[in-house]
Design a protein around this motif. Structure first.
Motif, PDB file in Angstrom:
ATOM      1  N   LEU A  74       0.589  -1.576  -0.307  1.00  0.00           N
ATOM      2  CA  LEU A  74       0.107  -0.272   0.109  1.00  0.00           C
ATOM      3  C   LEU A  74       0.766   1.441   0.444  1.00  0.00           C
ATOM      4  O   LEU A  74       0.788   2.269   0.935  1.00  0.00           O
ATOM      5  CB  LEU A  74      -0.238   0.032   1.146  1.00  0.00           C
ATOM      6  N   THR A  75       1.889   1.252  -1.147  1.00  0.00           N
ATOM      7  CA  THR A  75       2.826   2.854  -1.111  1.00  0.00           C
ATOM      8  C   THR A  75       2.062   3.117  -2.024  1.00  0.00           C
ATOM      9  O   THR A  75       1.551   2.644  -3.261  1.00  0.00           O
ATOM     10  CB  THR A  75       4.041   1.915  -1.161  1.00  0.00           C
ATOM     11  N   SER A  76       2.866   4.914  -2.574  1.00  0.00           N
ATOM     12  CA  SER A  76       2.672   5.590  -3.875  1.00  0.00           C
ATOM     13  C   SER A  76       2.706   4.557  -5.582  1.00  0.00           C
ATOM     14  O   SER A  76       2.231   4.957  -6.228  1.00  0.00           O
ATOM     15  CB  SER A  76       2.628   6.632  -3.808  1.00  0.00           C
ATOM     16  N   PHE A  77       4.176   4.195  -4.854  1.00  0.00           N
ATOM     17  CA  PHE A  77       4.573   2.909  -5.860  1.00  0.00           C
ATOM     18  C   PHE A  77       5.163   1.509  -6.299  1.00  0.00           C
ATOM     19  O   PHE A  77       5.086   1.288  -5.380  1.00  0.00           O
ATOM     20  CB  PHE A  77       6.038   3.852  -5.431  1.00  0.00           C
ATOM     21  N   LYS A  78       4.030   1.720  -7.627  1.00  0.00           N
ATOM     22  CA  LYS A  78       4.116   0.026  -7.461  1.00  0.00           C
ATOM     23  C   LYS A  78       2.918  -0.386  -6.708  1.00  0.00           C
ATOM     24  O   LYS A  78       3.083  -1.620  -6.049  1.00  0.00           O
ATOM     25  CB  LYS A  78       4.829  -0.391  -7.608  1.00  0.00           C
ATOM     26  N   LYS A  79       1.805   0.335  -6.586  1.00  0.00           N
ATOM     27  CA  LYS A  79       1.124   0.070  -5.620  1.00  0.00           C
ATOM     28  C   LYS A  79      -0.377  -0.963  -5.316  1.00  0.00           C
ATOM     29  O   LYS A  79       0.020  -1.934  -7.303  1.00  0.00           O
ATOM     30  CB  LYS A  79      -0.284   1.194  -5.283  1.00  0.00           C
ATOM     31  N   ILE A  80      -0.027  -2.097  -4.906  1.00  0.00           N
ATOM     32  CA  ILE A  80      -0.419  -3.913  -5.106  1.00  0.00           C
ATOM     33  C   ILE A  80      -1.411  -3.711  -3.739  1.00  0.00           C
ATOM     34  O   ILE A  80      -1.382  -3.928  -2.722  1.00  0.00           O
ATOM     35  CB  ILE A  80       0.444  -4.477  -4.593  1.00  0.00           C
ATOM     36  N   ASP A  81      -3.440  -3.607  -4.521  1.00  0.00           N
ATOM     37  CA  ASP A  81      -3.703  -4.069  -3.469  1.00  0.00           C
ATOM     38  C   ASP A  81      -5.120  -3.924  -3.689  1.00  0.00           C
ATOM     39  O   ASP A  81      -5.710  -4.628  -4.920  1.00  0.00           O
ATOM     40  CB  ASP A  81      -4.769  -2.214  -3.309  1.00  0.00           C
ATOM     41  N   TRP A  82      -5.385  -5.792  -3.128  1.00  0.00           N
ATOM     42  CA  TRP A  82      -6.425  -7.021  -3.285  1.00  0.00           C
ATOM     43  C   TRP A  82      -7.224  -6.724  -2.285  1.00  0.00           C
ATOM     44  O   TRP A  82      -7.947  -7.552  -2.108  1.00  0.00           O
ATOM     45  CB  TRP A  82      -5.728  -8.012  -3.618  1.00  0.00           C
ATOM     46  N   THR A  83      -7.391  -5.736  -1.821  1.00  0.00           N
ATOM     47  CA  THR A  83      -7.599  -5.979  -0.181  1.00  0.00           C
ATOM     48  C   THR A  83      -9.697  -5.753  -0.282  1.00  0.00           C
ATOM     49  O   THR A  83     -10.586  -5.974   0.406  1.00  0.00           O
ATOM     50  CB  THR A  83      -7.978  -4.720   1.106  1.00  0.00           C
TER      51      THR A  83
END
Length: 416
Positions: free
Chosen positions: A188-197
């Protein structure tokens, strides 16, 4: 808790088959012209095992890029939801030694909206199978673990967990091999965000290797997992009728053609919901949950009452059809001889949810093998080996039964 975003039902998405993410499609050795057995899981010692029966898969005949409704019907036929490694661009996203079945805790309206937004039939479509949350939890499913307290680190060759699956977390991450199937890489960062929540995902894995098939049983008879009711979700009313017909055929068949027995009670309590019909059941389809829909309004297979008159009619018709089958076969062989390859031909019907078919099954005049067909017994053919001799008799008998019983009959042939 009276929150509208909570639901008692958890849904397994069903999407179109994607050959790029199917190990049975890309584990082919083009030098030896054969499939390489792809592991359905690993022991905790890292030994791979294969439960998939390639012959059964080929026998069913699902196309590499088949549509979601076809994939859904294969799940129902097989009696279990296949566990997998959730490949993305050829890379597994399930960690640890156990493949997993994935679910979402999103309410029905969330699933519908999410499928529209993603609009990718290879990953998300408006088809699914829904289970009660408490029963799924009892079966062993759990919410996923989004991210780690520390950093993401995968096992290297010197690590204790290395080679214990297609992809494993390092032992220092703090998640044991039994729980790694639940882990979802999250950043959950601004760089290459990966979020499947937002998917509110749950997963199930066969942690004890309890089953001889690669997945979670739904209809497959077993002594460990059962469900009081499930809801199959399809798009259209026509697909509801198609699935109801299939469920009736599975119920009559009692097992797959390869001997896997069905839990008939679960099939009896399987409801088939059309998203096209949801608007007719509820006042607000944009906020509808499965919890809001009365089960009495959702179709399922019904018991068919067979009258004594129908029973007698069928007994006479089968006797007459048997004579027609024999006479037409004899006539053909006398006129043409035996020139075709060896084989058989059977009179069949594929209408499962009718009084005629129910009577044929009750009387022992019809057998089904979970393939959609009902093969008619008690018809005597002229002794011969050429397939066209049998076909001549089967064709004539099928035409007679169609006219006499008011239901479509045909013939199905196979070479010896």
């Amino acid at each position: 808790m009276a929150r509208h975003d909570l639901t008692d039902w958890i849904i397994h998405f069903v999407h179109r088959r994607n050959p790029e993410n199917d190990p049975l499609e890309f584990s082919y050795d083009f030098e030896d012209f054969e499939y390489i057995p792809h592991p359905d899981g690993f022991t905790y010692d890292g030994e791979p095992f294969v439960l998939t029966n390639k012959y059964e898969e080929d026998d069913y005949g699902l196309a590499p890029d088949d549509y979601a409704i076809c994939v859904l019907q294969k799940i129902l036929h097989d009696g279990y939801v296949r566990a997998g490694w959730s490949y993305r661009r050829g890379t597994p996203t399930i960690y640890g030694p156990k493949a997993a079945v994935c679910f979402t805790e999103m309410p029905l309206y969330g699933l519908i909206e999410y499928a529209k937004i993603r609009a990718d039939e290879n990953y998300t479509e408006q088809y699914g199978i829904a289970f009660l949350k408490d029963e799924l939890f009892l079966a062993g499913a759990r919410p996923v673990i989004y991210g780690l307290s520390g950093g993401h680190k995968e096992a290297k060759e010197s690590d204790l967990f290395y080679g214990k699956g297609l992809r494993t977390l390092a032992s220092e991450c703090g998640i044991g091999l039994r729980e790694q199937f639940r882990y979802v890489y999250t950043k959950l960062t601004s760089f290459k965000k990966i979020d499947w929540t937002h998917e509110r995902e749950w997963r199930w894995a066969d942690l004890e290797q309890s089953f001889d098939f690669p997945g979670m049983p739904i209809f497959a008879k077993n002594d460990k997992i059962t469900f009081s009711k499930i809801i199959v979700i399809v798009k259209t009313t026509e697909e509801v009728e198609r699935v109801i017909e299939q469920l009736k055929n599975l119920y009559h068949s009692k097992s797959t053609n390869h001997g896997r027995e069905y839990n008939l009670k679960v099939i009896e309590n399987t409801y088939v919901l059309s998203l096209d019909e949801v608007a007719k059941i509820t006042k607000d389809p944009n906020l509808v949950k499965l919890d809001d829909l009365p089960l009495s309004s959702i179709p399922k297979i019904q018991k068919i009452k067979v009258t004594a008159e129908t029973i007698e009619k069928i007994k006479i018709a089968i006797q007459q059809a048997s004579e027609i089958f024999y006479n037409e076969s004899e006539k053909f062989i006398n006129e043409h001889g035996e020139k075709a390859p060896c084989g058989w031909s059977h009179v069949v019907t594929w209408e499962s949810n009718t009084e005629i078919t129910q009577a044929l099954v009750d009387l022992g005049f019809a057998n089904s093998y979970a393939d959609g067909y009902y093969y008619i017994n008690g018809l005597k053919s002229y002794p011969g080996q050429s397939i066209d001799v049998d076909e001549a008799g089967a064709k004539a008998a099928a035409e007679f039964l169609t006219k006499e019983l008011g239901q479509k009959f045909s013939y199905h042939s196979r070479f010896d």
